[in-house]
Design an enzyme around this catalytic site. Structure first.
Site, mmCIF file in Angstrom:
data_model
loop_
_atom_site.group_PDB
_atom_site.id
_atom_site.type_symbol
_atom_site.label_atom_id
_atom_site.label_comp_id
_atom_site.label_asym_id
_atom_site.label_seq_id
_atom_site.Cartn_x
_atom_site.Cartn_y
_atom_site.Cartn_z
ATOM 1 N N HIS A 8 -1.076 44.966 -34.953
ATOM 2 C CA HIS A 8 -1.955 44.686 -33.836
ATOM 3 C C HIS A 8 -3.120 43.872 -34.237
ATOM 4 O O HIS A 8 -4.295 43.954 -33.972
ATOM 5 C CB HIS A 8 -2.732 46.038 -33.483
ATOM 6 N N GLU A 32 2.279 51.019 -35.432
ATOM 7 C CA GLU A 32 3.176 50.059 -34.736
ATOM 8 C C GLU A 32 3.248 48.741 -35.417
ATOM 9 O O GLU A 32 3.042 47.568 -34.760
ATOM 10 C CB GLU A 32 2.714 49.919 -33.167
ATOM 11 N N ASP A 47 -7.849 44.246 -31.911
ATOM 12 C CA ASP A 47 -6.393 44.281 -31.506
ATOM 13 C C ASP A 47 -5.908 43.135 -31.050
ATOM 14 O O ASP A 47 -6.470 41.939 -31.192
ATOM 15 C CB ASP A 47 -6.414 45.432 -30.316
HETATM 16 C C1 ACM Z 1 -1.267 54.073 -30.691
HETATM 17 O O1 ACM Z 1 -1.314 54.626 -29.609
HETATM 18 N N1 ACM Z 1 -0.627 53.041 -30.992
HETATM 19 C C2 ACM Z 1 -2.384 54.662 -31.827
#
Ligand code: ACM
Ligand code: ZN
Length: 513
Positions: free
Chosen positions: A249, A315, A172
């Site tokens: 991410h 995201e 991440d």
């Molecule tokens: C997440 O909580 N962005 C999967």
């Protein structure tokens, strides 16, 4: 003389069916083992649990039998077991090693409870199997890093609760945690960050060597570490599903290999807090992004036998696609109208690669945007709608809506009794749609979970509720609550930490490091 009848069994998750006629079997003479040879690991585990409960293994002891059900007359399936505790002996029956393992976990919990009452094990006949096949737990080791020993301890906790999937969030923005031999910078650079108030200070061009200063935070798993964890989990019938996040991410990867991003490697844009929306993404226009990610997944797939491979997809800061000449060119070449379609193109290409290796791609529910990849499994986190839509379109889904399943939330927001109200099958699902729900999952993101003590207290006791939802279907939340006291005593006797104060917003010793 009246025979004492225990009102219930001190077991979490509670067995699907049980009969408790009254009376107790004493282990004063110890126990002796008669297990089918295919249950060698399970009988070894039980031997250590007996020792844990202060019971001797001796020739004159109570026989404990582990029987392989060749003809599955009880309908135990591939995870079920039967447990009979009678006047003379204990009999565990299972058609599979997994079923035997779960029977042994039930027996272990009963042994610990009997220790505190010192009256032996209640006579009973249990026939038990899980409601859901996917009983998952996500562990984020990017935002904070945890050692192999800590991950194994976490696997012990999952095994105790009959959970069977560890979703290992390995990369991440906060750090890249898995060695990739073809791309050494991922762990030379990407696994480390400067601590300073939780901020990545990328302006420090002479980034110190790991270990050179206490200001550097991080760590990663070697291939041997990964194999060790996978084998440890597998013995406990837990599948480890790796997650390699893309295209968002991905700051840790893009700091290591800046040429893979949409924006040039301007260090200034990397000055961001961990957990914030990232200012860079893997570029969907550049071929080298796809080459890189395919190479990475190839190594990952060689290390993890899991049928499912998670590629994130949540995201994504898509405005960066819009502002990128390479991405715009890709959209023209492929006839894509929107950046959602561009993300869909990205995931579909990765799915082709994952499928070519015989695996199934899993992604967060944003992968529905712009069109779902043909064979993808959807993990529904923003709510249940993504899961509903995907199931309706004939895809398998895993339900993990943040309303009930986010164990990084404070207990004030998501207490154990709230988790107990979770149902992976949403109201309004048809039987055909419900059949696509593989199960559910709790997620522990670790932006604010700095050490393994905090990990345990964010998980426990909430995991008890999740396990009972996924294994038993939580038939009676009030009855479940009434079993939490002995459950917490069990955690104490096993040395696991749990959150006593369910009004806490964050762990007591939360620090920003
Ligand atoms: C997440 O909580 N962005 C999967
Ligand atoms: Zn781009």
């Amino acid at each position: 003389m009246t025979i004492p009848v225990p009102a219930r069994l001190d077991v979490v998750p509670y067995p699907a069916a049980s009969d408790i006629p009254g009376g107790f079997l004493s282990f004063e003479t110890g126990a002796q083992f008669h297990f089918h040879e295919r249950f060698a690991f399970e009988s070894g585990a039980l031997a250590s649990y007996l020792t844990e409960a202060g019971i001797q293994v001796s020739e004159g002891g109570v026989p404990i039998r582990g029987i392989h059900a060749v003809v599955d007359s009880d309908g135990l399936g591939n995870e079920g077991y039967a447990l009979e505790i009678g006047e003379e002996e204990v009999t565990l029956t299972a058609a599979s090693a997994a079923g035997m393992f779960y029977g042994v976990q039930t027996l272990r919990q009963m042994l610990i409870a009997s220790q505190s009452r010192s009256n032996g094990l209640p006579f009973c006949r249990i026939v038990d199997r899980p409601k859901f096949a996917w009983r998952g737990f996500l562990f984020d080791v990017s935002r904070h890093f945890y050692t192999v020993d800590e991950v194994k301890r976490l696997i012990d906790i999952l095994a105790l609760h009959k959970m069977n999937v560890l979703h290992w969030h390995l990369v991440d923005d906060g750090g890249w945690r898995i060695e990739i031999e073809k791309y050494p910078m991922l762990t030379k650079r990407g696994a480390w960050r400067l601590k300073k108030d939780f901020v990545w200070d990328y302006l420090d061009i002479d980034f110190p060597e790991p270990g050179a200063t206490e200001e550097v935070y991080g760590g990663f798993y070697t291939h041997d570490d990964i194999r060790e964890v996978v084998a440890y989990a597998e013995a406990r019938h837990i599948t480890v599903m790796p997650e390699i996040e893309m295209p968002g991410h991905s700051l840790a990867a893009l700091w290591s290999y800046p040429e893979l991003g949409c924006t040039p490697a301007a260090v200034e844009v990397f000055r961001t807090e961990v957990g914030m929306r990232e200012p860079n993404v893997f570029c969907a226009g550049k071929e080298r992004s796809f080459e890189f990610l395919s190479d990475v997944l190839e190594e990952v797939i060689s290390l993890f036998p899991s049928k499912y491979i998670h590629v994130g997809g949540d995201e994504v800061f898509k405005v960066l696609f819009e502002n990128c000449a390479d991405c715009r060119q890709r959209m023209i070449d492929e006839g894509l109208q929107t950046v959602d379609e561009l993300q869909s193109y990205f995931i579909r290409r990765m799915e082709k690669f994952v499928n070519s290796k015989g695996r199934i791609l899993v992604g967060w529910d944003e992968i529905l945007q712009g069109g779902l990849a043909p064979n993808a499994v959807v993990m529904s986190w923003r709510g249940v709608q993504g899961g509903l839509d995907a199931a309706r379109a004939g895809h398998d889904v895993i339900m993990t809506p943040y309303s009930h399943c986010y164990f990084d939330f404070g207990y004030d927001q998501s207490p154990t009794k709230h988790v107990a109200e979770f149902d992976p099958v949403s109201d309004g699902m048809s039987p055909a749609e419900a059949a696509h729900v593989l199960g559910g999952q709790a997620n522990l993101w670790t932006e604010y979970v700095p050490d393994f003590s905090a990990v345990q207290r964010m998980m426990l006791p909430r995991l008890a509720a999740m396990a009972e939802v996924l294994w038993t279907g939580m038939p009676d939340p009030l009855e479940f609550e009434s079993r939490l006291e002995p459950y917490k005593q069990m955690l104490d006797s096993l040395g696991f930490e749990w959150m006593a104060d369910e009004t806490m917003t964050v762990p007591e010793h939360h620090t920003s490091d």
